[in-house]
Enzyme design. Structure first.
Site, PDB file in Angstrom:
ATOM      1  N   ASP A   8       0.941  -1.111   0.287  1.00  0.00           N
ATOM      2  CA  ASP A   8      -0.093  -0.673   0.215  1.00  0.00           C
ATOM      3  C   ASP A   8       0.486   0.921   0.118  1.00  0.00           C
ATOM      4  O   ASP A   8       1.220   1.563   1.169  1.00  0.00           O
ATOM      5  CB  ASP A   8      -0.816  -0.267   1.374  1.00  0.00           C
ATOM      6  CG  ASP A   8      -1.603   1.139   1.279  1.00  0.00           C
ATOM      7  OD1 ASP A   8      -1.283   2.181   0.702  1.00  0.00           O
ATOM      8  OD2 ASP A   8      -2.496   1.908   2.781  1.00  0.00           O
ATOM      9  N   LYS A  71       2.288  11.155  -3.885  1.00  0.00           N
ATOM     10  CA  LYS A  71       1.356  10.111  -3.794  1.00  0.00           C
ATOM     11  C   LYS A  71       0.528  12.262  -4.803  1.00  0.00           C
ATOM     12  O   LYS A  71       0.037  11.386  -5.806  1.00  0.00           O
ATOM     13  CB  LYS A  71       1.251   9.780  -3.051  1.00  0.00           C
ATOM     14  CG  LYS A  71      -0.091   9.155  -3.808  1.00  0.00           C
ATOM     15  CD  LYS A  71      -0.598   7.835  -2.932  1.00  0.00           C
ATOM     16  CE  LYS A  71      -1.545   6.625  -3.673  1.00  0.00           C
ATOM     17  NZ  LYS A  71      -2.464   5.689  -2.765  1.00  0.00           N
ATOM     18  N   GLU A 151      -7.521   0.218  -3.996  1.00  0.00           N
ATOM     19  CA  GLU A 151      -7.429   0.533  -2.786  1.00  0.00           C
ATOM     20  C   GLU A 151      -9.374  -0.089  -1.647  1.00  0.00           C
ATOM     21  O   GLU A 151      -8.753  -1.535  -0.930  1.00  0.00           O
ATOM     22  CB  GLU A 151      -7.168   1.573  -2.157  1.00  0.00           C
ATOM     23  CG  GLU A 151      -5.930   2.162  -2.822  1.00  0.00           C
ATOM     24  CD  GLU A 151      -4.778   3.728  -2.280  1.00  0.00           C
ATOM     25  OE1 GLU A 151      -6.292   4.395  -1.451  1.00  0.00           O
ATOM     26  OE2 GLU A 151      -3.700   3.688  -2.213  1.00  0.00           O
ATOM     27  N   ASP A 173     -12.454   5.213   2.340  1.00  0.00           N
ATOM     28  CA  ASP A 173     -11.597   5.196   2.622  1.00  0.00           C
ATOM     29  C   ASP A 173     -10.780   7.092   2.464  1.00  0.00           C
ATOM     30  O   ASP A 173     -11.155   7.011   1.563  1.00  0.00           O
ATOM     31  CB  ASP A 173     -11.058   4.443   1.092  1.00  0.00           C
ATOM     32  CG  ASP A 173      -9.668   4.090   1.428  1.00  0.00           C
ATOM     33  OD1 ASP A 173      -8.784   5.181   2.432  1.00  0.00           O
ATOM     34  OD2 ASP A 173      -8.894   3.692   0.901  1.00  0.00           O
TER      35      ASP A 173
END
Ligand code: AMP
Length: 501
Positions: A8, A71, A151, A173
């Site tokens: 992850d 990211k 994810e 999330d």
């Protein structure tokens, strides 16, 4: 040869897992014994780098030599970072440094050979360029990326595999830098993603920013200097703000010591104030969640479980909001920081080369972005974005659309590939253009454009000459084809256009 691992690669933290002999995924601790590793890189003057906890600590002292939240820049061709030794980095090369560190830590922990095969997770909302950049980062780090996995799918995989439950799940999330909401159905061993949406600029960092602004204002009101004026003070303020935010997940009030320019003050922040100054952020996530459930034609009674994923779902306002909206308490899917990585390890186990037994769960994912092409609308004479593969289409997907040449003797057509759902070309993202030569047909010669999304949501395009019944060309949208606004203007050339009748 090591076994495949799941990574992850988070905005703020990353986690690594692997399937044990009994088929259960477990977290592989990093060299400091931590279960998650800050996704932070500190570039030293001599060209060496620190990654993880040490880099995060350095960020407070040397913010200009540290990269955090890389990211958020994935897939952005314009983002560059110059290290103190003059080496210029891209989002991919910085991410590769994080991945390399995770790989080395996993090797150190396992002590049984090189780690090579990996599954890396990405937000469901990541577009083609961001997914490619993630794959490239893996390659630069010397990894074989078996799959980039969404994810929320990873989270549900971990949850589904743990509990072996059928039903409709909503995965909420909220991580450090991104928000995703996904609805999926697990039945008879098939995980069917029904729909997904997200905001890739909404995450815990935004909550930190609000606390920073609040504390800075209070500090100045108490006679202190502006803490945003120097990088060092700002980094200190950011650190204290994140800690205050985390404390408020447990306590109703927190005391924050701040010191700058010879002024030291301890400020009190209550959970109520924190929730008040961040309520609009949570509302954005709430509204998107409600819209997705409506868009899928579901009522809340059809949603069996709500799974909380991502460190920011520890803020008490998150489950409270969801309970109000859905009328039921959400579930914590294991440890919200780890569950995505555990799911990635499960997927890595399924993807492992040479594996031939039946996987326990088949995953059917959907596209998170609409894909289209810009062409002339014959009815209006105006340029329009024609969606070829709509958002939330099952993948792998292949769809085509018919176009025609707009002038006699046209010898070129310009394929402008877009991402987004709007008809108006201004509101979609141009992700690639390709100029293609065709024989000089009269106006109206039919041209077919076929788009295919592969399992990793990477886009392949084929263009057909229907007059000659031939395939003219096939191409992939590559990172280099990420275009700026200038390229969009250049591409507006009528003699290379096509239209839809
Ligand atoms: P993730 O990338 O999913 O690990 O999420 C990291 C984000 O979760 C960061 O913004 C953290 O500040 C936030 N976070 C972690 N723990 C807590 C907590 N106890 N309360 C509030 N936010 C948290």
């Amino acid at each position: 040869m090591g076994r495949p691992i799941g990574i992850d690669l988070g905005t703020t933290y990353s986690a690594v897992s692997m399937l044990g002999e009994d088929g259960t995924p477990t977290i592989l601790p990093n060299r400091e014994g931590g279960r998650i590793t800050p996704s932070v890189v500190y570039f030293q003057d001599d060209g060496s780098v620190l990654v993880g906890e040490m880099a995060k600590r350095s960020a407070a002292v040397n913010p200009l030599d540290t990269v955090e939240w890389v990211k958020r820049h994935m897939g952005n061709p314009d983002w560059r970072f110059e290290a103190p030794n003059g080496v210029v980095h891209t989002p991919e090369s910085v991410s590769a440094l994080i991945l390399k560190r995770l790989k080395e830590d996993a090797e150190l922990y396992l002590g049984d050979g090189a780690v090579r095969d990996v599954v890396i997770t990405v937000p469901a909302y990541f577009d083609d360029a961001k997914r490619r950049a993630t794959k490239d980062a893996g390659r630069i780090a010397g990894l074989n990326v078996l799959r980039v996995l969404n994810e929320p799918t990873a989270a549900a995989l971990a949850f589904g595999a743990e509990k072996e439950r059928d039903g409709t799940f909503l995965v909420f999330d909220l991580g450090g830098g991104t928000f995703d909401v996904t609805v999926m159905n697990i039945r008879n061993g098939v995980l069917d993603v029904m729909g997904t949406d997200g905001l890739h600029e909404l995450g815990g960092k935004d909550w930190d920013d609000r606390v920073m602004i609040w504390l800075n204002r209070e500090f100045q009101a108490a006679g202190g200097p502006d803490l945003m004026a120097t990088f060092e003070d700002e980094a200190m303020l950011r650190d204290r703000s994140e800690t205050a935010k985390r404390t408020l997940s447990q306590a109703l009030t927190t005391k924050v010591p701040l010191s700058a320019g010879g002024v030291t003050r301890t400020l009190s922040l209550t959970r109520d104030t924190f929730e008040e100054i961040t309520s609009d952020l949570l509302n954005q996530a709430r509204d998107m969640t409600i819209s997705l459930v409506e868009e899928l034609g579901l009522g809340w009674s059809h949603v069996d479980q709500i799974l909380l994923v991502g460190g920011s779902t520890r803020m008490p306002a998150v489950p409270r909001m969801l309970e109000v909206v859905a009328g039921r308490k959400p579930q914590v899917a294991g440890n919200p920081d780890e569950v995505v990585s555990l799911g990635a390890a499960l997927q890595a186990g399924l993807e492992a080369p040479g594996r031939d037994d039946t996987p326990p769960l088949v995953v059917k994912d959907v596209t998170s972005q609409g894909l289209g092409v810009i062409a002339l609308d014959a009815d209006t004479g105006q340029e329009r974005n024609f969606t070829i593969i709509p958002r939330n289409t099952k993948i792998p997907a292949k769809r085509s659309e018919g176009f025609s040449t707009v002038v006699d003797g046209q010898t070129e057509i310009n394929i402008r590939v877009t991402q987004g759902d709007d008809d108006d070309p201004t509101y979609v993202k141009l992700i690639g253009t390709q100029t293609i030569e065709i024989p000089p047909y009269p106006k109206g010669a039919p041209i077919g454009v076929e788009y295919a999304y592969d399992i990793d949501q990477i886009v392949f395009i084929s263009v057909y000459d229907y007059s000659a019944q031939t395939l003219i060309t096939s191409f992939e949208v590559t990172n280099d084809a990420n275009l700026s606004a200038d390229d969009i203007d250049d591409a507006h050339d009528d003699n290379r256009n096509t239209e839809v009748n």
